[in-house]
Design a protein around this motif. Structure first.
Motif, PDB file in Angstrom:
ATOM      1  N   GLY A 161       0.780  -1.224   0.000  1.00  0.00           N
ATOM      2  CA  GLY A 161       0.000   0.000   0.000  1.00  0.00           C
ATOM      3  C   GLY A 161       0.813   1.275   0.000  1.00  0.00           C
ATOM      4  N   LEU A 162       2.143   1.170  -0.173  1.00  0.00           N
ATOM      5  CA  LEU A 162       3.020   2.333  -0.168  1.00  0.00           C
ATOM      6  C   LEU A 162       3.515   2.644  -1.578  1.00  0.00           C
ATOM      7  CD1 LEU A 162       5.321   1.677   2.943  1.00  0.00           C
ATOM      8  CD2 LEU A 162       3.633   3.512   2.707  1.00  0.00           C
ATOM      9  N   SER A 163       3.475   3.928  -1.931  1.00  0.00           N
ATOM     10  CA  SER A 163       4.165   4.411  -3.132  1.00  0.00           C
ATOM     11  C   SER A 163       5.396   5.149  -2.641  1.00  0.00           C
ATOM     12  CB  SER A 163       3.263   5.352  -3.940  1.00  0.00           C
ATOM     13  OG  SER A 163       2.097   4.688  -4.370  1.00  0.00           O
ATOM     14  N   VAL A 164       6.582   4.568  -2.807  1.00  0.00           N
ATOM     15  CA  VAL A 164       7.772   5.123  -2.173  1.00  0.00           C
ATOM     16  C   VAL A 164       9.000   4.952  -3.065  1.00  0.00           C
ATOM     17  CG1 VAL A 164       8.171   2.951  -0.908  1.00  0.00           C
ATOM     18  CG2 VAL A 164       9.215   5.077  -0.077  1.00  0.00           C
ATOM     19  N   TRP A 165       9.825   6.000  -3.105  1.00  0.00           N
ATOM     20  CA  TRP A 165      11.120   5.962  -3.786  1.00  0.00           C
ATOM     21  C   TRP A 165      12.203   5.982  -2.718  1.00  0.00           C
ATOM     22  CZ3 TRP A 165      15.218   9.500  -3.746  1.00  0.00           C
ATOM     23  CH2 TRP A 165      16.227   9.294  -4.717  1.00  0.00           C
ATOM     24  N   THR A 166      13.180   5.072  -2.846  1.00  0.00           N
ATOM     25  CA  THR A 166      14.263   4.976  -1.870  1.00  0.00           C
ATOM     26  C   THR A 166      15.599   5.087  -2.597  1.00  0.00           C
ATOM     27  OG1 THR A 166      12.921   3.505  -0.498  1.00  0.00           O
ATOM     28  CG2 THR A 166      15.285   3.589  -0.028  1.00  0.00           C
ATOM     29  N   SER A 167      16.443   6.002  -2.132  1.00  0.00           N
ATOM     30  CA  SER A 167      17.734   6.228  -2.790  1.00  0.00           C
ATOM     31  C   SER A 167      18.792   5.276  -2.255  1.00  0.00           C
ATOM     32  CB  SER A 167      18.197   7.669  -2.546  1.00  0.00           C
ATOM     33  OG  SER A 167      18.718   7.807  -1.223  1.00  0.00           O
ATOM     34  N   ASN A 168      19.898   5.223  -2.977  1.00  0.00           N
ATOM     35  CA  ASN A 168      21.101   4.630  -2.416  1.00  0.00           C
ATOM     36  C   ASN A 168      21.672   5.595  -1.370  1.00  0.00           C
ATOM     37  OD1 ASN A 168      21.751   6.565  -4.383  1.00  0.00           O
ATOM     38  ND2 ASN A 168      23.734   5.640  -4.800  1.00  0.00           N
ATOM     39  N   ALA A 169      22.629   5.127  -0.598  1.00  0.00           N
ATOM     40  CA  ALA A 169      23.282   6.009   0.375  1.00  0.00           C
ATOM     41  C   ALA A 169      24.189   6.984  -0.372  1.00  0.00           C
ATOM     42  CB  ALA A 169      24.094   5.184   1.367  1.00  0.00           C
ATOM     43  N   THR A 170      24.070   8.282  -0.060  1.00  0.00           N
ATOM     44  CA  THR A 170      24.816   9.310  -0.781  1.00  0.00           C
ATOM     45  C   THR A 170      25.470  10.280   0.195  1.00  0.00           C
ATOM     46  OG1 THR A 170      22.866  10.767  -0.920  1.00  0.00           O
ATOM     47  CG2 THR A 170      23.204   9.200  -2.709  1.00  0.00           C
ATOM     48  N   TRP A 171      26.639  10.788  -0.192  1.00  0.00           N
ATOM     49  CA  TRP A 171      27.287  11.842   0.586  1.00  0.00           C
ATOM     50  C   TRP A 171      26.553  13.161   0.384  1.00  0.00           C
ATOM     51  CZ3 TRP A 171      30.284  10.433   4.281  1.00  0.00           C
ATOM     52  CH2 TRP A 171      31.110   9.306   4.158  1.00  0.00           C
ATOM     53  N   ARG A 172      26.521  13.983   1.438  1.00  0.00           N
ATOM     54  CA  ARG A 172      25.849  15.274   1.369  1.00  0.00           C
ATOM     55  C   ARG A 172      26.618  16.305   2.187  1.00  0.00           C
ATOM     56  NH1 ARG A 172      19.674  13.110   2.421  1.00  0.00           N
ATOM     57  NH2 ARG A 172      19.865  11.342   0.995  1.00  0.00           N
ATOM     58  N   PRO A 173      26.570  17.563   1.765  1.00  0.00           N
ATOM     59  CA  PRO A 173      27.149  18.622   2.605  1.00  0.00           C
ATOM     60  C   PRO A 173      26.232  18.888   3.794  1.00  0.00           C
ATOM     61  CG  PRO A 173      26.069  19.584   0.705  1.00  0.00           C
ATOM     62  CD  PRO A 173      26.002  18.085   0.505  1.00  0.00           C
ATOM     63  N   LEU A 174      26.763  19.568   4.788  1.00  0.00           N
ATOM     64  CA  LEU A 174      25.957  19.906   5.958  1.00  0.00           C
ATOM     65  C   LEU A 174      24.793  20.817   5.578  1.00  0.00           C
ATOM     66  CD1 LEU A 174      28.587  20.655   8.757  1.00  0.00           C
ATOM     67  CD2 LEU A 174      27.427  18.495   8.235  1.00  0.00           C
ATOM     68  N   ALA A 175      23.646  20.569   6.179  1.00  0.00           N
ATOM     69  CA  ALA A 175      22.520  21.504   6.059  1.00  0.00           C
ATOM     70  C   ALA A 175      22.853  22.769   6.851  1.00  0.00           C
ATOM     71  CB  ALA A 175      21.253  20.860   6.597  1.00  0.00           C
ATOM     72  N   ARG A 176      22.159  23.854   6.523  1.00  0.00           N
ATOM     73  CA  ARG A 176      22.437  25.125   7.196  1.00  0.00           C
ATOM     74  C   ARG A 176      22.288  25.017   8.702  1.00  0.00           C
ATOM     75  NH1 ARG A 176      19.698  26.070   2.633  1.00  0.00           N
ATOM     76  NH2 ARG A 176      20.595  27.435   1.052  1.00  0.00           N
ATOM     77  N   ARG A 177      21.295  24.231   9.149  1.00  0.00           N
ATOM     78  CA  ARG A 177      21.046  24.132  10.587  1.00  0.00           C
ATOM     79  C   ARG A 177      22.269  23.614  11.340  1.00  0.00           C
ATOM     80  NH1 ARG A 177      18.620  19.713   8.192  1.00  0.00           N
ATOM     81  NH2 ARG A 177      19.247  17.667   9.001  1.00  0.00           N
ATOM     82  N   ASP A 178      23.086  22.823  10.660  1.00  0.00           N
ATOM     83  CA  ASP A 178      24.312  22.307  11.277  1.00  0.00           C
ATOM     84  C   ASP A 178      25.525  23.153  10.915  1.00  0.00           C
ATOM     85  OD1 ASP A 178      23.190  20.165  12.662  1.00  0.00           O
ATOM     86  OD2 ASP A 178      23.318  18.822  10.934  1.00  0.00           O
ATOM     87  N   ALA A 179      25.599  23.581   9.651  1.00  0.00           N
ATOM     88  CA  ALA A 179      26.796  24.283   9.177  1.00  0.00           C
ATOM     89  C   ALA A 179      27.069  25.552   9.975  1.00  0.00           C
ATOM     90  CB  ALA A 179      26.652  24.615   7.693  1.00  0.00           C
ATOM     91  N   VAL A 180      26.002  26.251  10.401  1.00  0.00           N
ATOM     92  CA  VAL A 180      26.205  27.506  11.128  1.00  0.00           C
ATOM     93  C   VAL A 180      26.749  27.286  12.533  1.00  0.00           C
ATOM     94  CG1 VAL A 180      24.454  28.749   9.808  1.00  0.00           C
ATOM     95  CG2 VAL A 180      23.784  27.534  11.894  1.00  0.00           C
TER      96      VAL A 180
END
Length: 326
Positions: free
Chosen positions: A171-190
């Protein structure tokens, strides 16, 4: 950039009780024809994310992997957001998020993130460490039936990309990614934390009221020069509930006035990425990238009529060229 600062403050100070009072529009059952095939079913799942929403952001660090690090307390916020289709070319779809806020009787509009989807992609733009993104080939056996999702920052500079499949089990329509590197979000970067990147997995799932974006992030430190070390695990749940309890006019007016400018800026980023098989651009904690304030300011000037679209595009191309020069 006053609008960005006000909207950011509103997003980070909404109390949980206030969020609970934001009423969403109930989903209305409609008779729709069944998709012709799996590809079209995926397309309709992506396009279903467009609309008008109250968004609830729920971020919490759960498990520390470092004896000297205590997980942050849960952070709740929210806002009003529209998601508009930038283009739909069949196997390529782009969705633009725009925050539409009210502050002291004034409409505040902030162009937010953008998500681009490509069916069976040859490459995907991935984060490769501080200030660097790389076009990464997608192996043939991982492309079949898959969609890449590339996420871009407010100024259309890159953020992260991944590849995954839409599934429709239980009953779920869902897309799931592979594990990916990401830069810090602003909430953390600051905050200048001890971690400097995420290893994240994305899920986009449709719900009766809209959709939800779920992130499983392991916050890592690569500052020792060796293999990145896990510091803490974080869950992020961003819930998009359909709502007609706010006016979209200010956001749609902004987009109508600036979409030509932003189309040219997207093209400039794409050209820089293609020329370098990726791109190098300096990250900045409170704006995402060094190009954030200059490009967003140009768009504001186009919107207000202070600057012509052609003049703003010329300046924007120069800003990107200078920021990506090596």
């Amino acid at each position: 950039m006053r609008a960005i600062l006000i909207a950011a403050a509103l997003l980070t100070t909404t109390a949980p009780a206030a969020l609970a009072q934001q009423a969403a529009v109930p989903a209305v059952a409609t008779a729709a024809p069944a998709p012709a095939n799996a590809f079209e079913r995926d397309r309709q799942s992506i396009l279903a994310q467009a609309g008008q929403y109250r968004v609830h952001f729920d971020m919490r660090e759960n498990v520390s992997f470092n004896a000297d690090y205590d997980p942050l307390e849960e952070k709740l916020s929210g806002g009003s957001e529209i998601v508009r289709v930038v283009y739909d070319h069949g196997d390529r779809i782009s969705l633009q998020h725009i925050l539409v806020m009210e502050h002291e009787g004034q409409s505040i509009v902030v162009k937010h993130w953008r998500q681009d989807w490509v069916y069976q992609p040859q490459t995907v733009l991935t984060y490769a460490g501080p200030n660097q993104w790389t076009l990464t080939p997608v192996p043939a056996d991982q492309r079949t039936g898959a969609w890449s999702q590339t996420v871009w920052q407010t100024d259309d500079s890159p953020r992260y990309g991944g590849v995954g499949h839409w599934t429709y089990d239980n009953g779920l329509s869902v897309w799931t990614s592979n594990a990916t590197w990401r830069p810090l979000a602003r909430r953390d970067a600051v905050r200048n934390p001890i971690y400097d990147r995420y290893l994240g997995t994305n899920r986009h799932a449709l719900t009766p009221a809209g959709w939800v974006h779920i992130q499983d992030n392991v916050k890592m430190s690569g500052r020792n020069g060796g293999e990145p070390v896990a510091i803490v695990q974080e869950d992020v749940i961003n819930t998009y509930d359909r709502s007609t309890n706010f006016s979209t006019k200010a956001g749609d007016d902004y987009w109508a006035k600036t979409q030509g400018f932003w189309a040219a800026i997207r093209d400039a980023w794409d050209a820089a990425i293609a020329a370098g098989n990726g791109v190098h651009v300096a990250e900045v904690g409170d704006t995402g990238s060094v190009t954030g304030i200059p490009l967003m300011t140009l768009a504001d000037k186009v919107s207000s009529g202070e600057l012509t679209e052609a003049a703003a595009i010329a300046q924007g191309r120069t800003i990107i060229a200078q920021a990506t020069a090596r």
